[in-house]
Design an enzyme around this catalytic site. Sequence first.
Site, PDB file in Angstrom:
ATOM      1  N   TYR A  24       0.844  -1.195   0.000  1.00  0.00           N
ATOM      2  CA  TYR A  24       0.000   0.000   0.000  1.00  0.00           C
ATOM      3  C   TYR A  24       0.883   1.250   0.000  1.00  0.00           C
ATOM      4  O   TYR A  24       0.656   2.194  -0.778  1.00  0.00           O
ATOM      5  CB  TYR A  24      -0.930  -0.033   1.217  1.00  0.00           C
ATOM      6  CG  TYR A  24      -1.783   1.199   1.377  1.00  0.00           C
ATOM      7  CD1 TYR A  24      -2.821   1.467   0.491  1.00  0.00           C
ATOM      8  CD2 TYR A  24      -1.557   2.086   2.423  1.00  0.00           C
ATOM      9  CE1 TYR A  24      -3.612   2.597   0.635  1.00  0.00           C
ATOM     10  CE2 TYR A  24      -2.339   3.212   2.573  1.00  0.00           C
ATOM     11  CZ  TYR A  24      -3.360   3.473   1.679  1.00  0.00           C
ATOM     12  OH  TYR A  24      -4.139   4.601   1.825  1.00  0.00           O
ATOM     13  N   GLU A  46     -11.724   5.312   4.810  1.00  0.00           N
ATOM     14  CA  GLU A  46     -11.195   6.127   5.921  1.00  0.00           C
ATOM     15  C   GLU A  46     -12.225   6.203   7.048  1.00  0.00           C
ATOM     16  O   GLU A  46     -11.867   6.161   8.228  1.00  0.00           O
ATOM     17  CB  GLU A  46     -10.811   7.528   5.446  1.00  0.00           C
ATOM     18  CG  GLU A  46      -9.607   7.585   4.528  1.00  0.00           C
ATOM     19  CD  GLU A  46      -8.286   7.192   5.167  1.00  0.00           C
ATOM     20  OE1 GLU A  46      -8.186   7.109   6.407  1.00  0.00           O
ATOM     21  OE2 GLU A  46      -7.333   6.949   4.406  1.00  0.00           O
ATOM     22  N   TRP A  54      -5.377   0.597  10.214  1.00  0.00           N
ATOM     23  CA  TRP A  54      -5.548   0.612   8.761  1.00  0.00           C
ATOM     24  C   TRP A  54      -5.338  -0.782   8.183  1.00  0.00           C
ATOM     25  O   TRP A  54      -5.922  -1.134   7.169  1.00  0.00           O
ATOM     26  CB  TRP A  54      -4.594   1.623   8.141  1.00  0.00           C
ATOM     27  CG  TRP A  54      -4.777   1.780   6.668  1.00  0.00           C
ATOM     28  CD1 TRP A  54      -3.863   1.483   5.701  1.00  0.00           C
ATOM     29  CD2 TRP A  54      -5.937   2.250   5.968  1.00  0.00           C
ATOM     30  NE1 TRP A  54      -4.385   1.729   4.456  1.00  0.00           N
ATOM     31  CE2 TRP A  54      -5.667   2.210   4.591  1.00  0.00           C
ATOM     32  CE3 TRP A  54      -7.200   2.688   6.378  1.00  0.00           C
ATOM     33  CZ2 TRP A  54      -6.592   2.588   3.621  1.00  0.00           C
ATOM     34  CZ3 TRP A  54      -8.113   3.068   5.411  1.00  0.00           C
ATOM     35  CH2 TRP A  54      -7.809   3.018   4.050  1.00  0.00           C
TER      36      TRP A  54
END
Length: 193
Positions: A24, A46, A54
């Site tokens: 990522y 988000e 995350w």
Amino acid sequence: MSTPAEDGLVRCGWSDGSALYRDYHDQEWGRPVRDATALFERISLEAFQSGLSWLVILRKRENFRRAFADFDVETVARFTDADVARLMDDAGIVRNRAKIEATIANARATIALGATDLAELLWSFAPPPRPRPVNLSAIPAVTPESTAMARELKRRGFRFVGPTTAYALMQATGMVDDHLQACWVPPVSAKIH
């Protein structure tokens, strides 16, 4: 800052410890995103990340895409109470009713923008480019621009878009470049011409 990884590359320290984080970081984070569907996906993810790691979201990302019709705004905006119930039963995503309902509301708010494109709205809050931070402690959690973005999104009916979430969105979509100075990822001009 991390020391060089096995591949000899120096990365931002938060990307250590997971191939998902590394990929990522290397391929997506901080790269300018201007496509409305991709931006809607990022806003949604988000929001789901709020209060979580995350990494949890990255692990479930494909499930989120499946569950939310590849984040097609028109389709998600038509979701009903039956879809909310279906999503609450879906162990492949984060099952949080408020976040699910916020995603649907945000799709509807995106449509309500009318002639204003989601990318145009979000990128209007991008700050002027600044030097990359030296270390992770130099990266803010909130900025005046993210506060203004959150305020405007809320005014337009978006949910789960506080200043911290807005700043994370700005980082993820290249509106700001918070890769560290020693990071191997080359700077990308985020300015819209």
